[in-house]
Design an enzyme around this catalytic site. Sequence first.
Site, PDB file in Angstrom:
ATOM      1  N   ARG A 194       0.849  -1.200   0.000  1.00  0.00           N
ATOM      2  CA  ARG A 194       0.000   0.000   0.000  1.00  0.00           C
ATOM      3  C   ARG A 194       0.878   1.242   0.000  1.00  0.00           C
ATOM      4  O   ARG A 194       1.781   1.367   0.835  1.00  0.00           O
ATOM      5  CB  ARG A 194      -0.900   0.020   1.229  1.00  0.00           C
ATOM      6  CG  ARG A 194      -1.812  -1.196   1.199  1.00  0.00           C
ATOM      7  CD  ARG A 194      -3.122  -0.976   1.869  1.00  0.00           C
ATOM      8  NE  ARG A 194      -3.797  -2.265   1.896  1.00  0.00           N
ATOM      9  CZ  ARG A 194      -4.861  -2.533   2.582  1.00  0.00           C
ATOM     10  NH1 ARG A 194      -5.410  -1.600   3.317  1.00  0.00           N
ATOM     11  NH2 ARG A 194      -5.415  -3.734   2.542  1.00  0.00           N
ATOM     12  N   GLU A 196       1.105   4.000   1.316  1.00  0.00           N
ATOM     13  CA  GLU A 196       0.639   4.807   2.452  1.00  0.00           C
ATOM     14  C   GLU A 196       1.450   6.092   2.475  1.00  0.00           C
ATOM     15  O   GLU A 196       2.651   6.060   2.724  1.00  0.00           O
ATOM     16  CB  GLU A 196       0.870   4.061   3.779  1.00  0.00           C
ATOM     17  CG  GLU A 196       0.113   2.756   3.921  1.00  0.00           C
ATOM     18  CD  GLU A 196      -1.365   2.940   4.217  1.00  0.00           C
ATOM     19  OE1 GLU A 196      -1.793   4.109   4.382  1.00  0.00           O
ATOM     20  OE2 GLU A 196      -2.079   1.924   4.259  1.00  0.00           O
ATOM     21  N   ARG A 202       2.322   2.914  12.641  1.00  0.00           N
ATOM     22  CA  ARG A 202       1.463   1.744  12.437  1.00  0.00           C
ATOM     23  C   ARG A 202       1.281   1.367  10.956  1.00  0.00           C
ATOM     24  O   ARG A 202       0.589   0.418  10.643  1.00  0.00           O
ATOM     25  CB  ARG A 202       0.096   2.014  13.051  1.00  0.00           C
ATOM     26  CG  ARG A 202      -0.490   3.301  12.458  1.00  0.00           C
ATOM     27  CD  ARG A 202      -1.940   3.463  12.712  1.00  0.00           C
ATOM     28  NE  ARG A 202      -2.233   3.450  14.119  1.00  0.00           N
ATOM     29  CZ  ARG A 202      -3.453   3.208  14.623  1.00  0.00           C
ATOM     30  NH1 ARG A 202      -4.447   2.946  13.830  1.00  0.00           N
ATOM     31  NH2 ARG A 202      -3.669   3.244  15.904  1.00  0.00           N
ATOM     32  N   HIS A 203       1.839   2.186  10.041  1.00  0.00           N
ATOM     33  CA  HIS A 203       1.694   1.903   8.614  1.00  0.00           C
ATOM     34  C   HIS A 203       3.040   1.629   7.975  1.00  0.00           C
ATOM     35  O   HIS A 203       4.000   2.354   8.214  1.00  0.00           O
ATOM     36  CB  HIS A 203       1.065   3.102   7.885  1.00  0.00           C
ATOM     37  CG  HIS A 203      -0.376   3.295   8.211  1.00  0.00           C
ATOM     38  ND1 HIS A 203      -0.809   4.267   9.075  1.00  0.00           N
ATOM     39  CD2 HIS A 203      -1.469   2.626   7.801  1.00  0.00           C
ATOM     40  CE1 HIS A 203      -2.134   4.185   9.185  1.00  0.00           C
ATOM     41  NE2 HIS A 203      -2.561   3.193   8.419  1.00  0.00           N
ATOM     42  N   GLU A 339      -6.357  -1.487  15.321  1.00  0.00           N
ATOM     43  CA  GLU A 339      -7.086  -2.398  14.426  1.00  0.00           C
ATOM     44  C   GLU A 339      -6.097  -3.415  13.870  1.00  0.00           C
ATOM     45  O   GLU A 339      -5.107  -3.046  13.248  1.00  0.00           O
ATOM     46  CB  GLU A 339      -7.695  -1.584  13.279  1.00  0.00           C
ATOM     47  CG  GLU A 339      -8.390  -2.453  12.258  1.00  0.00           C
ATOM     48  CD  GLU A 339      -8.420  -1.818  10.871  1.00  0.00           C
ATOM     49  OE1 GLU A 339      -8.743  -0.632  10.759  1.00  0.00           O
ATOM     50  OE2 GLU A 339      -8.118  -2.544   9.908  1.00  0.00           O
ATOM     51  N   SER A 342      -9.873  -6.862   9.738  1.00  0.00           N
ATOM     52  CA  SER A 342     -11.115  -6.272   9.266  1.00  0.00           C
ATOM     53  C   SER A 342     -11.747  -7.271   8.300  1.00  0.00           C
ATOM     54  O   SER A 342     -11.036  -7.911   7.518  1.00  0.00           O
ATOM     55  CB  SER A 342     -10.734  -4.960   8.566  1.00  0.00           C
ATOM     56  OG  SER A 342     -11.807  -4.447   7.872  1.00  0.00           O
ATOM     57  N   ARG A 390       1.004  -6.084  12.581  1.00  0.00           N
ATOM     58  CA  ARG A 390       0.299  -5.383  13.671  1.00  0.00           C
ATOM     59  C   ARG A 390       0.135  -6.280  14.887  1.00  0.00           C
ATOM     60  O   ARG A 390       0.295  -5.823  16.020  1.00  0.00           O
ATOM     61  CB  ARG A 390      -1.080  -4.922  13.189  1.00  0.00           C
ATOM     62  CG  ARG A 390      -0.994  -3.822  12.149  1.00  0.00           C
ATOM     63  CD  ARG A 390      -1.769  -2.605  12.593  1.00  0.00           C
ATOM     64  NE  ARG A 390      -1.604  -1.522  11.640  1.00  0.00           N
ATOM     65  CZ  ARG A 390      -2.620  -0.893  11.055  1.00  0.00           C
ATOM     66  NH1 ARG A 390      -3.865  -1.278  11.294  1.00  0.00           N
ATOM     67  NH2 ARG A 390      -2.393   0.102  10.242  1.00  0.00           N
TER      68      ARG A 390
HETATM   69  P1  AMO Z   1      -7.952  -3.700   5.506  1.00  0.00           P
HETATM   70  O1  AMO Z   1      -7.643  -2.663   4.483  1.00  0.00           O
HETATM   71  O2  AMO Z   1      -8.656  -3.232   6.750  1.00  0.00           O
HETATM   72  O3  AMO Z   1      -8.860  -4.846   4.913  1.00  0.00           O
HETATM   73  O4  AMO Z   1      -6.602  -4.424   5.911  1.00  0.00           O
HETATM   74  C1  AMO Z   1      -6.619  -5.566   6.749  1.00  0.00           C
HETATM   75  C2  AMO Z   1      -5.554  -5.462   7.817  1.00  0.00           C
HETATM   76  O5  AMO Z   1      -4.280  -5.299   7.239  1.00  0.00           O
HETATM   77  C3  AMO Z   1      -3.455  -4.527   8.076  1.00  0.00           C
HETATM   78  N1  AMO Z   1      -2.947  -3.367   7.347  1.00  0.00           N
HETATM   79  C4  AMO Z   1      -1.719  -2.817   7.500  1.00  0.00           C
HETATM   80  N2  AMO Z   1      -0.696  -3.144   8.298  1.00  0.00           N
HETATM   81  C5  AMO Z   1       0.418  -2.398   8.229  1.00  0.00           C
HETATM   82  N3  AMO Z   1       0.596  -1.363   7.382  1.00  0.00           N
HETATM   83  C6  AMO Z   1      -0.400  -1.008   6.547  1.00  0.00           C
HETATM   84  N4  AMO Z   1      -0.198   0.004   5.687  1.00  0.00           N
HETATM   85  C7  AMO Z   1      -1.624  -1.743   6.581  1.00  0.00           C
HETATM   86  N5  AMO Z   1      -2.801  -1.670   5.911  1.00  0.00           N
HETATM   87  C8  AMO Z   1      -3.582  -2.662   6.385  1.00  0.00           C
HETATM   88  C9  AMO Z   1      -4.288  -4.109   9.262  1.00  0.00           C
HETATM   89  C10 AMO Z   1      -5.690  -4.254   8.740  1.00  0.00           C
HETATM   90  O6  AMO Z   1      -6.620  -4.520   9.778  1.00  0.00           O
HETATM   91  N6  AMO Z   1      -9.654  -6.742   1.907  1.00  0.00           N
HETATM   92  C11 AMO Z   1      -9.833  -6.335   3.304  1.00  0.00           C
HETATM   93  C12 AMO Z   1      -9.939  -7.527   4.229  1.00  0.00           C
HETATM   94  C13 AMO Z   1     -11.220  -8.324   4.056  1.00  0.00           C
HETATM   95  O7  AMO Z   1     -12.304  -7.721   4.020  1.00  0.00           O
HETATM   96  O8  AMO Z   1     -11.138  -9.571   3.985  1.00  0.00           O
HETATM   97  C14 AMO Z   1      -8.652  -5.475   3.706  1.00  0.00           C
HETATM   98  O9  AMO Z   1      -7.608  -5.466   3.104  1.00  0.00           O
HETATM   99  O10 AMO Z   1      -4.041  -5.027  10.317  1.00  0.00           O
END
Ligand code: AMO
Length: 416
Positions: A194, A196, A202-203, A339, A342, A390
């Site tokens: 991603r 970000e 946390r990202h 979080e 999700s 996480r």
């Molecule tokens: P979502 O976008 O909430 O859901 O991502 C799911 C989990 O991935 C982790 N996460 C991250 N961890 C670290 N850095 C990041 N940039 C980052 N982005 C996300 C988090 C988050 O809760 N497709 C849906 C899932 C689904 O519905 O099955 C999804 O990607 O822990």
Amino acid sequence: MAGNLEDYRALGGVAFALVRDRSGTTQVTLKKGVADPVWFTLFGELPRESIVEVDGVVRRSEKSNRGVELFPSAVRVVSRSEVPLPLGVVDKVGADLDTRLDHRVLDLRKPAVRAVFELRGSVLAGFRRAFVERGFLEVETPKLLRQGAEGGATLFAVEYFDQRAFLAQSPQLYKQMLMGAGFERVFEIAPAFRAEPSDTIRHITEFTSLDAEMAYIEGAEDLRATLDSVVRDALGSAKKELTERGHPLAEKIPDLPRPFPRIPFETAEEWLGRPGAELDFGTEDEKTIGARAEAEYGSPFYFLVDYPTAVKLHTFYAWRDDANPRKTGYFDLGFHGIEIASGGPREHRIEKLTENMLAGGFDPKNFPGYLEAFRFGMPPHGGWGLGIDRIVWMLTGLSNIRETRLFPRDRYRLDP
Ligand code: AMO
């Protein structure tokens, strides 16, 4: 044995070399008149962290750190370290995180840093075991995609011959397509990417996503019950394994005897003093909710359930309640106010799915392969994505999520 020379001290008639391998640090004792005089010079001028091989006799010793010392019969330099070290491995004074990550190979030599990855390995093994025991098949879906599923803002574009492709933000579309293929229960542990833009603790731009998808569910609670028991089993077995090995981080894994509380989105809004606002939770909100959940239910993990459509508008694949289209069956799993997962039931009816796509700003024409999976019989299904980094971060209590990855990637870091 062979390992890195951590330290060398000569004290008159006796000298000690400390040699570290992955099992720990061993004291090598050289006695004047017994040990080869050449070895005193060799150790005396050998830079710290060089690799030496030492053969000899191990004797019990009350005074040394591991209860044994090694009296050498042969000593050989295997690989000489350059000087100076850009990062001390045994220094008592800690370096800042950027310096540590710039010289990550040296940083990873520290036993306390390696311990994080041993815990991570046990947690991953625990998850794999928990899924396999429940009849889930481990799969690997493509990471080079034509379309993203989580919105354009965080997509990484890559040149793909004469086309543009994107790095997968999530295996979302493929895990659903596998439900159309009749696999019924799948899980995947794989990198997700991603872009970000914000620089937070946390990202990261490359994280490990643990995804699952299940068919023939009756509703969100089927998913939550599975995720709940998978997390408790996986952490339980990781804790057991680490405890048996006497691992220093075993105690970081909490005992989780009871299912996690389910907290309605609306209750969390009331806790925050903004009932009915239907706004997504920010970092500070999540912290407040986590602290309140822990105080009321005594659980570091908690589900936030029944997310409103307004918050999940761009999650086109989320099912909306026909009787109350303002609600989805979506939930988050929180751990210590962060979080970590999700998920929810999906929309498996193609007409509704394309409506959701349009409402969320996605053009159905861009998703032909995905939509085909819904055209020839698609079971009701759902799933979730859980961030491995996480959960490891919250388990270890480290200051920054970057410390849970071997070679983390963020907006500014592509090297090492
Ligand atoms: P979502 O976008 O909430 O859901 O991502 C799911 C989990 O991935 C982790 N996460 C991250 N961890 C670290 N850095 C990041 N940039 C980052 N982005 C996300 C988090 C988050 O809760 N497709 C849906 C899932 C689904 O519905 O099955 C999804 O990607 O822990």
